[in-house]
Design an enzyme around this catalytic site. Structure first.
Site, mmCIF file in Angstrom:
data_model
loop_
_atom_site.group_PDB
_atom_site.id
_atom_site.type_symbol
_atom_site.label_atom_id
_atom_site.label_comp_id
_atom_site.label_asym_id
_atom_site.label_seq_id
_atom_site.Cartn_x
_atom_site.Cartn_y
_atom_site.Cartn_z
ATOM 1 N N PRO A 1 -5.300 4.356 -11.013
ATOM 2 C CA PRO A 1 -5.074 5.536 -10.187
ATOM 3 C C PRO A 1 -4.678 5.217 -8.747
ATOM 4 O O PRO A 1 -5.184 4.276 -8.139
ATOM 5 C CB PRO A 1 -6.410 6.277 -10.227
ATOM 6 C CG PRO A 1 -7.413 5.275 -10.659
ATOM 7 C CD PRO A 1 -6.680 4.283 -11.497
ATOM 8 N N ASN A 2 -3.756 6.018 -8.272
ATOM 9 C CA ASN A 2 -3.250 6.028 -6.902
ATOM 10 C C ASN A 2 -2.368 4.833 -6.553
ATOM 11 O O ASN A 2 -1.819 4.782 -5.457
ATOM 12 C CB ASN A 2 -4.394 6.171 -5.887
ATOM 13 C CG ASN A 2 -5.153 7.456 -6.092
ATOM 14 O OD1 ASN A 2 -4.556 8.521 -6.203
ATOM 15 N ND2 ASN A 2 -6.464 7.374 -6.194
ATOM 16 N N ARG B 1 0.588 5.307 0.837
ATOM 17 C CA ARG B 1 -0.840 5.561 1.025
ATOM 18 C C ARG B 1 -1.497 4.455 1.839
ATOM 19 O O ARG B 1 -1.317 3.287 1.549
ATOM 20 C CB ARG B 1 -1.464 5.634 -0.371
ATOM 21 C CG ARG B 1 -2.941 5.531 -0.419
ATOM 22 C CD ARG B 1 -3.413 5.421 -1.871
ATOM 23 N NE ARG B 1 -4.847 5.336 -1.872
ATOM 24 C CZ ARG B 1 -5.539 4.516 -2.633
ATOM 25 N NH1 ARG B 1 -4.931 3.724 -3.480
ATOM 26 N NH2 ARG B 1 -6.841 4.494 -2.573
ATOM 27 N N TYR C 1 -3.057 -1.115 2.143
ATOM 28 C CA TYR C 1 -2.254 -1.450 0.971
ATOM 29 C C TYR C 1 -0.825 -1.908 1.282
ATOM 30 O O TYR C 1 -0.081 -2.238 0.366
ATOM 31 C CB TYR C 1 -2.201 -0.252 0.017
ATOM 32 C CG TYR C 1 -3.563 0.127 -0.488
ATOM 33 C CD1 TYR C 1 -4.223 -0.665 -1.424
ATOM 34 C CD2 TYR C 1 -4.219 1.266 -0.025
ATOM 35 C CE1 TYR C 1 -5.479 -0.335 -1.888
ATOM 36 C CE2 TYR C 1 -5.477 1.600 -0.486
ATOM 37 C CZ TYR C 1 -6.101 0.800 -1.420
ATOM 38 O OH TYR C 1 -7.349 1.125 -1.867
ATOM 39 N N ASN D 1 -5.231 -3.894 -12.339
ATOM 40 C CA ASN D 1 -5.810 -3.309 -11.133
ATOM 41 C C ASN D 1 -6.210 -1.899 -11.520
ATOM 42 O O ASN D 1 -5.367 -1.003 -11.583
ATOM 43 C CB ASN D 1 -4.801 -3.306 -9.986
ATOM 44 C CG ASN D 1 -5.398 -2.795 -8.690
ATOM 45 O OD1 ASN D 1 -6.428 -2.134 -8.689
ATOM 46 N ND2 ASN D 1 -4.739 -3.093 -7.583
ATOM 47 N N ALA E 1 -10.018 2.600 -8.365
ATOM 48 C CA ALA E 1 -11.405 3.069 -8.254
ATOM 49 C C ALA E 1 -12.149 3.054 -9.589
ATOM 50 O O ALA E 1 -13.384 2.965 -9.607
ATOM 51 C CB ALA E 1 -11.436 4.466 -7.647
ATOM 52 N N GLU F 1 -8.638 -9.332 -13.522
ATOM 53 C CA GLU F 1 -8.818 -8.195 -12.629
ATOM 54 C C GLU F 1 -8.208 -8.533 -11.272
ATOM 55 O O GLU F 1 -8.478 -9.600 -10.728
ATOM 56 C CB GLU F 1 -10.316 -7.921 -12.470
ATOM 57 C CG GLU F 1 -10.675 -6.883 -11.452
ATOM 58 C CD GLU F 1 -12.178 -6.751 -11.254
ATOM 59 O OE1 GLU F 1 -12.562 -5.917 -10.424
ATOM 60 O OE2 GLU F 1 -12.970 -7.475 -11.905
ATOM 61 N N HIS G 1 -7.104 -6.918 -7.236
ATOM 62 C CA HIS G 1 -7.179 -5.868 -6.216
ATOM 63 C C HIS G 1 -6.362 -6.304 -5.018
ATOM 64 O O HIS G 1 -6.357 -7.493 -4.659
ATOM 65 C CB HIS G 1 -8.625 -5.605 -5.796
ATOM 66 C CG HIS G 1 -9.468 -5.124 -6.924
ATOM 67 N ND1 HIS G 1 -9.392 -3.834 -7.404
ATOM 68 C CD2 HIS G 1 -10.348 -5.771 -7.713
ATOM 69 C CE1 HIS G 1 -10.212 -3.713 -8.426
ATOM 70 N NE2 HIS G 1 -10.806 -4.872 -8.639
ATOM 71 N N ARG H 1 -14.996 -3.664 2.056
ATOM 72 C CA ARG H 1 -14.888 -2.206 2.094
ATOM 73 C C ARG H 1 -16.255 -1.577 1.838
ATOM 74 O O ARG H 1 -17.272 -2.261 1.832
ATOM 75 C CB ARG H 1 -13.839 -1.762 1.074
ATOM 76 C CG ARG H 1 -12.462 -2.359 1.432
ATOM 77 C CD ARG H 1 -11.366 -1.911 0.549
ATOM 78 N NE ARG H 1 -11.116 -0.487 0.746
ATOM 79 C CZ ARG H 1 -10.369 0.243 -0.081
ATOM 80 N NH1 ARG H 1 -9.809 -0.318 -1.136
ATOM 81 N NH2 ARG H 1 -10.177 1.521 0.147
#
Length: 149
Positions: free
Chosen positions: A9-10, A17, A22, A72, A75, A96, A98, A105
């Site tokens: 998502p996103n 964004r 990012y 990735n 969330a 995985e 990111h 964060r």
């Protein structure tokens, strides 16, 4: 060797964004660069904002269609038992990734539900996190990840 890059998502909003987190490049632009940099790998890319669609893609890719998955989950990494169960259920190794350093964060991002079922995790190197994961798959001998070429 077929490798799937799977974004959650996103991540369709990369370049738009939160540029301070990012960056200012779209993933589609970066994907073209990755394909040029790894000509020996057959790369595929898929993105969805929907948890069930991501699970369906893991199931599709996870039983021989691909030799590796770079994922990735956004969330969903921190919240989805269903995605972690899907990773646990498939045969294909998952790395995985990111873009941001999730440990720098908010605290909820410090725990990955899927990490225990992944081959490894890479975070904090911006889009280069994907390149590092591809280098991992590129350098492995086929028998090291349980398949033959």
């Amino acid at each position: 060797m077929k490798i799937l890059i799977l974004n959650g998502p996103n991540l369709n909003l990369l370049g738009v964004r939160e540029k301070s987190v990012y960056g200012n490049r779209s993933f589609e632009d970066y994907y073209e660069e990755l394909k040029a940099a790894f000509p020996a790998l057959e790369l595929s890319y898929f993105q969805s904002n929907t948890e069930g669609t991501l699970i369906d893609k893991l199931h599709e890719a996870g039983f021989g269609a691909y030799k590796g998955i770079i994922f990735n989950a956004g969330a969903y990494t921190h919240t989805s038992l269903a995605i972690s169960d899907a990773i646990k259920a498939i045969d294909t190794p998952v790395v995985e990734v990111h873009i941001s350093n999730v440990f720098a964060r908010d605290a909820i991002r410090h725990k990955s539900m899927m990490a225990p079922f992944c081959t490894g995790s890479i975070s904090g190197f911006g889009l280069e996190s994907y390149r590092l994961a591809l280098q991992y798959f590129e350098r492995l001998k086929p028998k090291q990840i349980g398949f033959s070429v």
